[in-house]
Design a protein around this motif. Structure first.
Motif, short mmCIF file in Angstrom:
data_model
loop_
_atom_site.label_atom_id
_atom_site.label_comp_id
_atom_site.label_asym_id
_atom_site.label_seq_id
_atom_site.Cartn_x
_atom_site.Cartn_y
_atom_site.Cartn_z
N HIS A 181 0.69 -1.32 0.24
CA HIS A 181 0.03 -0.01 -0.18
C HIS A 181 0.92 1.24 -0.13
CE1 HIS A 181 0.38 -1.80 3.98
NE2 HIS A 181 0.40 -0.52 4.61
N GLU A 182 0.46 2.36 -0.84
CA GLU A 182 1.50 3.25 -1.09
C GLU A 182 0.54 4.76 -0.69
OE1 GLU A 182 4.23 1.87 -2.59
OE2 GLU A 182 3.46 0.17 -2.13
N SER A 183 1.20 5.73 -1.21
CA SER A 183 0.65 7.04 -0.94
C SER A 183 1.70 8.27 -1.25
CB SER A 183 -0.01 7.27 0.55
OG SER A 183 1.38 7.34 1.35
N PRO A 184 1.27 9.53 -1.13
CA PRO A 184 2.15 10.36 -1.39
C PRO A 184 3.21 10.35 -0.25
CG PRO A 184 0.06 11.39 -1.91
CD PRO A 184 -0.21 9.85 -1.21
N ARG A 185 2.90 9.80 0.98
CA ARG A 185 3.92 9.59 1.91
C ARG A 185 4.96 8.52 2.01
NH1 ARG A 185 -0.65 10.96 6.51
NH2 ARG A 185 -0.74 13.03 6.28
N ARG A 186 4.78 7.69 0.90
CA ARG A 186 5.64 6.65 0.80
C ARG A 186 7.19 7.05 0.62
NH1 ARG A 186 6.04 1.13 1.78
NH2 ARG A 186 5.28 -0.20 0.09
N GLY A 187 7.99 6.02 1.34
CA GLY A 187 9.36 6.25 1.07
C GLY A 187 9.93 6.29 -0.21
N TYR A 188 10.90 7.06 -0.26
CA TYR A 188 11.52 7.11 -1.94
C TYR A 188 11.90 5.97 -2.24
CZ TYR A 188 10.40 12.19 -1.59
OH TYR A 188 9.65 13.40 -1.83
N GLU A 189 12.32 5.01 -1.37
CA GLU A 189 12.94 3.80 -1.73
C GLU A 189 12.31 2.76 -2.54
OE1 GLU A 189 12.54 4.91 1.27
OE2 GLU A 189 12.63 3.25 2.82
N PHE A 190 10.90 2.85 -2.19
CA PHE A 190 9.86 2.05 -2.89
C PHE A 190 9.60 2.14 -4.21
CE2 PHE A 190 9.46 2.27 1.70
CZ PHE A 190 9.73 0.68 2.27
N VAL A 191 9.18 1.14 -5.08
CA VAL A 191 9.18 1.44 -6.52
C VAL A 191 8.29 2.56 -6.76
CG1 VAL A 191 7.48 -0.71 -7.15
CG2 VAL A 191 9.37 0.23 -8.79
N THR A 192 6.92 2.74 -6.29
CA THR A 192 6.05 3.48 -6.60
C THR A 192 6.39 4.93 -6.60
OG1 THR A 192 5.07 3.42 -4.37
CG2 THR A 192 3.89 2.07 -6.19
N ARG A 193 6.98 5.17 -5.40
CA ARG A 193 7.53 6.69 -5.10
C ARG A 193 8.66 6.94 -5.83
NH1 ARG A 193 6.99 10.55 -1.00
NH2 ARG A 193 6.96 12.52 -2.25
N LYS A 194 9.51 5.86 -6.10
CA LYS A 194 10.83 6.18 -6.81
C LYS A 194 10.07 6.56 -8.30
CE LYS A 194 14.70 3.69 -8.66
NZ LYS A 194 15.90 2.57 -8.41
N VAL A 195 9.48 5.99 -8.88
CA VAL A 195 8.80 6.17 -10.30
C VAL A 195 8.17 7.51 -10.22
CG1 VAL A 195 7.09 5.50 -11.91
CG2 VAL A 195 8.74 3.71 -10.91
N SER A 196 7.21 7.73 -9.12
CA SER A 196 6.30 9.04 -9.24
C SER A 196 7.24 10.23 -9.20
CB SER A 196 5.29 9.01 -8.16
OG SER A 196 5.68 9.18 -6.92
N ARG A 197 8.35 10.12 -8.41
CA ARG A 197 9.12 11.23 -8.25
C ARG A 197 9.92 11.40 -9.54
NH1 ARG A 197 13.72 12.61 -3.65
NH2 ARG A 197 14.57 10.79 -4.11
N ALA A 198 10.50 10.09 -10.16
CA ALA A 198 11.33 10.27 -11.28
C ALA A 198 10.46 10.98 -12.39
CB ALA A 198 11.96 9.00 -11.44
N VAL A 199 9.29 10.56 -12.85
CA VAL A 199 8.46 10.92 -13.82
C VAL A 199 8.28 12.38 -13.71
CG1 VAL A 199 6.13 10.81 -14.79
CG2 VAL A 199 7.33 8.70 -14.24
N ALA A 200 8.24 12.80 -12.35
CA ALA A 200 7.92 14.46 -12.32
C ALA A 200 9.05 15.09 -12.57
CB ALA A 200 7.54 14.69 -10.71
N ARG A 201 9.78 14.61 -12.10
CA ARG A 201 11.49 15.42 -12.52
C ARG A 201 11.63 15.30 -13.90
NH1 ARG A 201 15.02 16.80 -8.53
NH2 ARG A 201 16.53 16.21 -9.70
N ILE A 202 11.42 13.86 -14.63
CA ILE A 202 11.69 13.89 -16.22
C ILE A 202 10.81 14.95 -16.67
CG2 ILE A 202 11.32 12.60 -18.03
CD1 ILE A 202 12.19 10.25 -16.23
#
Ligand code: NDP
Ligand code: GDR
Length: 328
Positions: A181-202
């Motif tokens: 289970h995920e959310s905007p509070r998920r740690g950056y090490e987990f795949v969903t948050r890693k992807v959501s941050r990277a996509v935003a930065r791209i």
């Protein structure tokens, strides 16, 4: 006023659960470790109503002291080393915290409860990672456990120890077998948050690509805000029990990439992905999909946020964060 003690208060679930319990009028205590925990300010800002106590799951005496101060009716044991990849590199530490830590807190609760084993209702954060090399599809409460990581093995220990304390001492101890289970509070090490941050930065031109591991793995992803509701419902039952908490739908990491990139208007994302053995696991969990029928029937629990909405929520949140940081 019902009193609750949450271990793992600085984590994703700890914050959502604290918000839920405060909204229900609980007196909420949170266990925080270390002499200068970097997440202290985050907890104080997000859930200012929570009273913080110092303690560590590896230190039984600190747990007893926390129980004596909090005098809880309910204990939610969410504290753990929770990153599966890290658990191979730190297998003994993971065993001490994620496995033996459960025994420590169960024992602390037992000692604190004296002659009344049901004085405190106890929740253990068990995990779908315990199913590992899955022996049945979908996975349910009765599915044989076959963990594939030191983290998974430690969670199996905690799971069975919780059942054992229930059966040996008559404790009101329940175990929630929660799928990812995920959310905007998920740690950056987990795949969903890693992807959501990277996509935003791209999208914002701040990053060129994402270096990933195995993108064929499949997970049953839900929203953390929905899942803490199931934890609370378990402790409101007359009898303690074990429940699978899941959406019943699985998606691959490729589908995660589809939704995340589509959210920022990129349809063909292949050129942005690099793969590196560094992010591959020594033993992978290929497919997780849970059967939440028991939680549906007995707890009246159903997830509200579906996969696409969840990932879009995370990408939108990271776009806001990255825009703000870039503008500074
Ligand atoms: P997080 O990694 O976000 O939070 C873990 C928490 O455990 C943090 O508050 C951390 O504190 C605390 N912790 C770590 N070591 C210790 C210790 N020695 N003593 C006390 N506390 C400690 O995890 P989540 O919120 O995502 O998950 C909550 C629980 O649910 C965990 O037990 C996890 O294994 C389990 N789980 C999670 C799932 C998910 O998809 N999120 C699915 C199934 C189970 P600090 O900040 O100080 O490091
Ligand atoms: P998981 O979550 O191991 O299921 O544990 P994670 O998001 O770390 O991995 C999910 C899947 O994605 C694959 N993957 C990658 N993972 C990460 N972190 N980084 C990558 O670059 C990457 N590339 C591919 C992984 O191999 C895996 O298959 C989470 C944690 O919250 C646990 O504490 C919890 O118990 C389980 O969910 C249920």
């Amino acid at each position: 006023m019902t009193r609750a003690l949450i271990t793992g208060i600085t984590g994703q679930d700890g914050l959502y659960l604290a918000e839920l319990l405060l909204s229900k009028g609980y007196d909420v205590y949170g266990l925080i470790r270390g002499q200068n925990n970097p997440k202290l300010d985050l907890v104080r800002e997000t859930v200012p109503g929570v009273k913080l106590l110092t303690g560590d799951l590896t230190d039984l005496s600190s747990l007893l002291r926390a129980l004596q101060v909090a005098q809880p009716d309910e204990v939610y044991n969410l504290g753990a080393i929770s990153f599966v990849a890290y658990s191979w590199e730190n297998a003994m530490l993971t065993t001490d915290v994620t496995g033996k830590g459960v025994l420590n807190i169960l024992e602390a609760v037992r000692l604190y409860s004296g002659d009344d084993p049901t004085k405190v209702r106890f929740y253990q954060a068990s995990s779908s990672e315990m199913f590992g090399k899955v022996q049945e599809v979908p996975q349910r409460e009765s599915t044989l456990l076959w963990p594939r990581s030191p983290y998974g093995v430690a969670k199996v220990f905690g799971h069975y120890m919780t059942i054992n304390y229930r059966e040996s001492y008559g404790m009101h101890a329940s175990s929630g077998i929660l799928f990812n289970h995920e959310s905007p509070r998920r740690g950056y090490e987990f795949v969903t948050r890693k992807v959501s941050r990277a996509v935003a930065r791209i999208k914002l031109g701040l990053q060129d690509d994402i270096v990933m591991g195995n993108i064929d793995a499949k997970r049953d992803w839900g929203f953390a805000g929905d899942y803490v509701e199931a934890m609370w419902r378990m402790l409101q039952q007359d009898q303690p029990d074990d429940y699978v908490v899941a959406t019943g739908v699985t998606h691959s990491i490729r589908e995660l990439l589809d939704v995340a990139f589509n959210r920022v208007g990129i349809e063909d994302w292949a050129g942005y992905i690099k793969q590196d053995p560094r992010f591959m696991r020594p033993a992978e969990v290929d497919l997780l999909i849970g059967d939440p029928a028991k939680a549906n029937d007995q707890l009246g629990w159903k997830p509200k946020v579906a996969f696409q909405e969840l990932i879009e929520m995370m990408v939108d949140n990271d776009l806001d964060i990255e825009r703000t940081q870039a503008g500074r």
